[in-house]
Design a protein around this motif. Structure first.
Motif, mmCIF file in Angstrom:
data_model
loop_
_atom_site.group_PDB
_atom_site.id
_atom_site.type_symbol
_atom_site.label_atom_id
_atom_site.label_comp_id
_atom_site.label_asym_id
_atom_site.label_seq_id
_atom_site.Cartn_x
_atom_site.Cartn_y
_atom_site.Cartn_z
ATOM 1 N N ASP A 1 0.806 -1.230 0.000
ATOM 2 C CA ASP A 1 0.000 0.000 0.000
ATOM 3 C C ASP A 1 0.836 1.274 0.000
ATOM 4 N N GLY A 2 2.122 1.147 0.305
ATOM 5 C CA GLY A 2 2.960 2.343 0.397
ATOM 6 C C GLY A 2 2.674 3.156 1.646
ATOM 7 N N LYS A 3 2.307 2.490 2.733
ATOM 8 C CA LYS A 3 2.007 3.190 3.994
ATOM 9 C C LYS A 3 3.211 3.109 4.919
ATOM 10 N N GLY A 4 3.821 4.260 5.171
ATOM 11 C CA GLY A 4 4.980 4.329 6.054
ATOM 12 C C GLY A 4 6.287 4.000 5.352
ATOM 13 N N VAL A 5 6.191 3.441 4.163
ATOM 14 C CA VAL A 5 7.368 3.118 3.349
ATOM 15 C C VAL A 5 7.010 3.400 1.889
ATOM 16 N N LYS A 6 8.031 3.430 1.051
ATOM 17 C CA LYS A 6 7.774 3.615 -0.377
ATOM 18 C C LYS A 6 7.112 2.345 -0.923
ATOM 19 N N LYS A 7 6.094 2.528 -1.754
ATOM 20 C CA LYS A 7 5.396 1.380 -2.350
ATOM 21 C C LYS A 7 6.399 0.546 -3.139
ATOM 22 N N ASN A 8 6.430 -0.752 -2.830
ATOM 23 C CA ASN A 8 7.379 -1.641 -3.489
ATOM 24 C C ASN A 8 6.760 -3.031 -3.557
ATOM 25 N N TYR A 9 6.213 -3.386 -4.714
ATOM 26 C CA TYR A 9 5.520 -4.664 -4.861
ATOM 27 C C TYR A 9 6.464 -5.853 -4.738
ATOM 28 N N PHE A 10 7.685 -5.713 -5.195
ATOM 29 C CA PHE A 10 8.641 -6.811 -5.085
ATOM 30 C C PHE A 10 8.897 -7.151 -3.616
ATOM 31 N N LYS A 11 9.131 -6.121 -2.799
ATOM 32 C CA LYS A 11 9.352 -6.358 -1.360
ATOM 33 C C LYS A 11 8.091 -6.904 -0.694
ATOM 34 N N SER A 12 6.928 -6.364 -1.097
ATOM 35 C CA SER A 12 5.688 -6.836 -0.479
ATOM 36 C C SER A 12 5.490 -8.316 -0.772
ATOM 37 N N LEU A 13 5.748 -8.736 -2.004
ATOM 38 C CA LEU A 13 5.622 -10.157 -2.336
ATOM 39 C C LEU A 13 6.578 -10.993 -1.493
ATOM 40 N N HIS A 14 7.795 -10.521 -1.334
ATOM 41 C CA HIS A 14 8.789 -11.240 -0.517
ATOM 42 C C HIS A 14 8.246 -11.468 0.900
ATOM 43 N N TYR A 15 7.719 -10.412 1.522
ATOM 44 C CA TYR A 15 7.216 -10.543 2.892
ATOM 45 C C TYR A 15 5.955 -11.407 2.951
ATOM 46 N N PHE A 16 5.103 -11.310 1.941
ATOM 47 C CA PHE A 16 3.908 -12.169 1.909
ATOM 48 C C PHE A 16 4.306 -13.634 1.794
ATOM 49 N N LEU A 17 5.304 -13.918 0.960
ATOM 50 C CA LEU A 17 5.771 -15.309 0.808
ATOM 51 C C LEU A 17 6.362 -15.836 2.115
ATOM 52 N N GLU A 18 7.137 -14.994 2.789
ATOM 53 C CA GLU A 18 7.719 -15.397 4.077
ATOM 54 C C GLU A 18 6.621 -15.656 5.106
ATOM 55 N N SER A 19 5.609 -14.808 5.106
ATOM 56 C CA SER A 19 4.492 -14.976 6.031
ATOM 57 C C SER A 19 3.696 -16.248 5.701
ATOM 58 N N ALA A 20 3.494 -16.502 4.421
ATOM 59 C CA ALA A 20 2.728 -17.685 3.992
ATOM 60 C C ALA A 20 3.449 -18.981 4.334
ATOM 61 N N LYS A 21 4.776 -18.947 4.377
ATOM 62 C CA LYS A 21 5.530 -20.146 4.764
ATOM 63 C C LYS A 21 5.147 -20.604 6.167
#
Length: 195
Positions: free
Chosen positions: A21-41
Motif C-alpha cells: 500500500d505504500g504506507k509508512g514506506v515507499k510502495k514496493n511490490y517486489f518487497k511486499s511479495l517477498h514478505y507475503f511469501l515469508e508470512s505464507a511459509k
C-alpha cells in the motif's frame, strides 16, 4: 517491524502490506511479495490472498491462475475478500471461465460477512443492467447499505467508482459536500434518465 524481524508471520504480513500500500514506506511490490511469501511459509492465510493477486497477474512471480484460485479458496472462511475476489473473477471472465451463477452466488455470500465492496459491486450490477435487467431500486438498496457503513473512505470509493464509469456526472462537487444516501439517490435517478 520488531515482530517481522523476529520472523513472526503477522509481522511479516503487515510489513508486506505496508510495502503493498505504500504506507509508512515507499510502495514496493517486489518487497511486499517477498514478505507475503515469508508470512505464507508460516501458514498465514491472509498473505495467501495477496500472493494470489500476484499469481493472477504474473508480476514478480510466474503466473499461475490455478494456484491463485486455490489460495483464494483456502481463505474463504477467514478473509471475506477472498470470496469477493473469486466471485468477481467468475463474473469478469478474465482469468477463468465466466460463470454467472457461481460468481454472483459468491458475491452475495460475501455479504454475509458485511464485506462493503460486495454491496458496491451488486449495486453496480443492478445499476448497469449488464448481467441482470437494470433495476435502479435494487441498486439504491445496495448503495444505501454501502453508504451507511461507517467509514468516509467508503463514500469516496463509491463516488470514485461512479466517476470512472459515468464521466458525465458532476460527482466531484459531491465529494466536497456532506454526502448522504438521498443525494446519491438523486444521482442514480439522474443517471438512469440520461441513459
Amino acid at each position: 517491524l520488531k515482530s517481522a524481524k523476529m520472523n513472526n508471520s503477522y509481522g511479516l504480513f503487515y510489513l508486506g502490506l505496508m510495502h503493498f500500500d505504500g504506507k509508512g514506506v515507499k510502495k514496493n511490490y517486489f518487497k511486499s511479495l517477498h514478505y507475503f511469501l515469508e508470512s505464507a511459509k508460516q501458514r498465514n492465510k491472509y498473505a495467501l490472498i495477496y500472493i494470489a493477486l500476484f499469481l493472477l497477474e504474473g508480476k514478480y512471480i510466474q503466473k499461475d491462475v490455478n494456484r491463485a484460485l486455490n489460495f483464494l479458496k483456502s481463505a474463504f472462511y477467514i478473509f471475506p475478500i477472498s470470496i469477493y475476489i473469486y466471485g468477481s473473477l467468475l463474473l469478469d471472465g478474465k482469468y477463468i471461465n465466466y460463470d454467472f451463477d457461481k460468481g454472483l452466488n459468491l458475491i452475495f455470500n460475501s455479504l454475509n460477512y458485511n464485506f462493503e465492496r460486495s454491496y458496491l459491486k451488486i449495486g453496480m450490477i443492478y445499476f448497469e443492467g449488464k448481467i441482470y435487467n437494470r433495476c435502479v431500486n435494487y441498486s439504491i438498496y445496495y448503495f444505501d447499505s454501502f453508504i451507511t457503513m461507517p467509514l468516509n473512505e467508503k463514500r469516496a470509493l463509491l463516488l470514485n467508482n461512479f466517476r470512472e464509469k459515468y464521466q458525465y456526472f458532476d460527482i466531484m462537487k459531491t465529494i466536497n459536500i456532506k454526502f448522504n444516501s438521498m443525494e446519491f439517490k438523486h444521482y442514480l435517478v439522474k443517471a438512469s434518465q440520461n441513459d
